[in-house]
Design a protein around this motif. Sequence first.
Motif, PDB file in Angstrom:
ATOM      1  N   LEU A  80       0.867  -1.176   0.000  1.00  9.49           N
ATOM      2  CA  LEU A  80       0.000   0.000   0.000  1.00  9.49           C
ATOM      3  C   LEU A  80       0.899   1.219   0.000  1.00  9.49           C
ATOM      4  N   SER A  83       1.159   8.778  -0.306  1.00  9.71           N
ATOM      5  CA  SER A  83       1.738   9.937  -1.001  1.00  9.71           C
ATOM      6  C   SER A  83       1.722  11.060   0.019  1.00  9.71           C
ATOM      7  N   ILE A 101      -5.941  17.649  -5.527  1.00 11.48           N
ATOM      8  CA  ILE A 101      -6.755  16.573  -4.962  1.00 11.48           C
ATOM      9  C   ILE A 101      -7.356  17.069  -3.657  1.00 11.48           C
ATOM     10  N   THR A 103      -8.954  16.343  -0.492  1.00 12.70           N
ATOM     11  CA  THR A 103      -9.263  15.274   0.456  1.00 12.70           C
ATOM     12  C   THR A 103      -8.600  15.593   1.785  1.00 12.70           C
ATOM     13  N   ARG A 105      -7.974  13.047   3.802  1.00 12.42           N
ATOM     14  CA  ARG A 105      -7.435  11.741   4.188  1.00 12.42           C
ATOM     15  C   ARG A 105      -6.071  11.547   3.553  1.00 12.42           C
ATOM     16  N   LEU A 107      -3.458   9.978   1.118  1.00 16.53           N
ATOM     17  CA  LEU A 107      -3.581   9.361  -0.205  1.00 16.53           C
ATOM     18  C   LEU A 107      -2.886   8.004  -0.180  1.00 16.53           C
ATOM     19  N   MET A 108      -3.506   7.006  -0.807  1.00 15.70           N
ATOM     20  CA  MET A 108      -2.943   5.652  -0.777  1.00 15.70           C
ATOM     21  C   MET A 108      -3.550   4.811  -1.895  1.00 15.70           C
ATOM     22  N   TYR A 109      -2.709   3.989  -2.551  1.00 15.72           N
ATOM     23  CA  TYR A 109      -3.228   3.009  -3.516  1.00 15.72           C
ATOM     24  C   TYR A 109      -2.600   1.663  -3.216  1.00 15.72           C
ATOM     25  N   GLN A 110      -3.247   0.616  -3.711  1.00 16.57           N
ATOM     26  CA  GLN A 110      -2.680  -0.731  -3.579  1.00 16.57           C
ATOM     27  C   GLN A 110      -1.947  -1.076  -4.864  1.00 16.57           C
ATOM     28  N   MET A 177      -5.026   7.508 -13.776  1.00 18.59           N
ATOM     29  CA  MET A 177      -5.483   8.279 -12.629  1.00 18.59           C
ATOM     30  C   MET A 177      -6.851   8.907 -12.897  1.00 18.59           C
ATOM     31  N   GLY A 180     -10.045   7.156 -11.940  1.00 22.17           N
ATOM     32  CA  GLY A 180     -10.383   7.009 -10.530  1.00 22.17           C
ATOM     33  C   GLY A 180     -10.037   5.646  -9.961  1.00 22.17           C
ATOM     34  N   GLY A 182      -7.106   4.174  -9.932  1.00 17.66           N
ATOM     35  CA  GLY A 182      -5.702   3.998  -9.541  1.00 17.66           C
ATOM     36  C   GLY A 182      -4.899   3.395 -10.680  1.00 17.66           C
ATOM     37  N   ALA A 241      -2.943   3.441  10.189  1.00 22.82           N
ATOM     38  CA  ALA A 241      -4.325   3.551  10.680  1.00 22.82           C
ATOM     39  C   ALA A 241      -5.297   3.748   9.526  1.00 22.82           C
ATOM     40  N   HIS A 242      -4.880   4.531   8.537  1.00 21.48           N
ATOM     41  CA  HIS A 242      -5.732   4.728   7.353  1.00 21.48           C
ATOM     42  C   HIS A 242      -5.964   3.398   6.642  1.00 21.48           C
TER      43      HIS A 242
END
Lengths: 326, 326
Positions: A80, A83, A101, A103, A105, A107-110, A177, A180, A182, A241-242
Amino acid sequence: MKLATLADGSRDGTLLVVSADGRRQSRAGAIAPTLQAAVDDWATVAPSLRALAARLDAGGGDPLDPASLLAPLPRAWQWLDGSAFTTHGTLMQQAFGHDPIATDRPLMYQGLSHRFLAAQQDVPFPSEADGIDFEGEFGIITDDVPMGCSAADALAHVVLIVLINDWSLRAIAPIEMKTGFGWVQAKPACSMAPFAVTPDGLGDAWRHGRVCLPLRVEVNGSWFGDPDGGAMAVGFHDLIAHAARTRDLPAGTIIGSGTVSNPDYDRVGSTCLSERRVIEMLARGHAQTPFLSFGDRVAMMAGGAATFGRLDQRVVQAAMPGTAAV
Amino acid sequence: MKLATLADGSRDGTLLVVSADGRRQSRAGAIAPTLQAAVDDWATVAPSLRALAARLDAGGGDPLDPASLLAPLPRAWQWLDGSAFTTHGTLMQQAFGHDPIATDRPLMYQGLSHRFLAAQQDVPFPSEADGIDFEGEFGIITDDVPMGCSAADALAHVVLIVLINDWSLRAIAPIEMKTGFGWVQAKPACSMAPFAVTPDGLGDAWRHGRVCLPLRVEVNGSWFGDPDGGAMAVGFHDLIAHAARTRDLPAGTIIGSGTVSNPDYDRVGSTCLSERRVIEMLARGHAQTPFLSFGDRVAMMAGGAATFGRLDQRVVQAAMPGTAAV
């Protein structure tokens, strides 16, 4: 303590304990056959691994040959990538020509986790036209993290810290991107520096859930940048935690910081080509630095070559089915 | 041929061969200990597994207890989920209130693969406020696919077909999607129906790289929909080629079709709540059907319960660290 993985013909290799100076090694043997096995049962096996490390630091073991190593964790059940560097995010939105962006929260992608390339292994890509780029970042490896783990509890789950080159294809990245969904094609396998280091092995450089070390990148032997990893807007505890908000994280999960980037990039440079290209574009109206060509070399280290060891790889043309390799 | 995995206390379970009627089983034993081991060496082990299946169909083996099973592949090195049903895409963009996705490529994201829940296992979520939803879809499991594999060559790499419930959290999904990074929190672990089936095991229903079977969903015992899997705008061969453009796919990679959806949804219903909600909204100005509550049950099957077996699960409150489970 430092750990590494010896290439032995298997996918997961053989776990090694490495001396603090990175010069000597000993097989972990019956303590844990692989790094995955070690993190699966970390509380039990770590004391025995530490005892072996102490014997190495007292002069035991055998000489280490960096060319004999795989990535410390050659494959993982989960990667994971965050950014967390604001400067990187701001520059990339200008590079990709998209809006900021919005947000609150992390930012994170798998990403692809079934292979992490070894530190001296050639890196195969299908085409130079895809915009071959690198990204220097730090990553942490967790033990088992339960769903709902708080940021306050998360740092206790960081068992190892690694240095990663997150290879990226910039001609594809903005296209993916915009869906949406990823990145899939834009994010092939990453590479990992030779040594995975316990948090205490970094001393004061591990603080506030951040790796406070300059990450030095060289392209074809020349300095490219050495921004500091301490500038993360959120720490690794926040990223854990996210990630764990709606899932458990299995032992051996790797979480990335995202590309290391500092606001004073005029002085410290960058850890990816895209940033330098957009900085050039903003300053002079056009990008001068090209993306990588086959044959180019990218090296990375952080805190001196002994800390994580040295990534030093050559970009090559992939052998494609039905074609001869160039 | 059908394969399943017996729960034995380990993470990967014990590989079973299952009779065509889904009623009898035999351990694969020395042929291959786990499904991952079987797909790692498929060309070698498949003939022996098929011989065992023939003995089962002749009345051999032991009775199968569906409650004793894990997911056929309880964890995988890679889960790449497509979105190949045009009707689903069109309805979801209306549900999420975003613009149509402008792309000429298949849509695909990388999702959580370290756990696929068993067909009768409770499904834990942290909060009903996250908008708990299901998605019925088909998936294929590959052997080793080289980088650059063409769509023409891709179907030969499909070794098994599975039925998946891709659990989704709709209060989070559009927020994550707008970042461009894809989904992490919005896509917890998926569930998998009990049997993985070889392509020939589906007979004429496997054609044009599509599973041409109605996927039946029941919510709390009532029919919810049974659209047909044959309506994919691109086939699994196209999804494999897309995924393999810049990476190899390791044996055991699972690729999903995306939510099964047909244009005549007024007649055949849907395989996710979000679609029904947006259909209600378009017809009547507001959504009537709520997202799931703790205690709700979702069942899925395709082509009759014998084909993939039956998913039948209850949604429950997750036990969170430091709290008692409700």
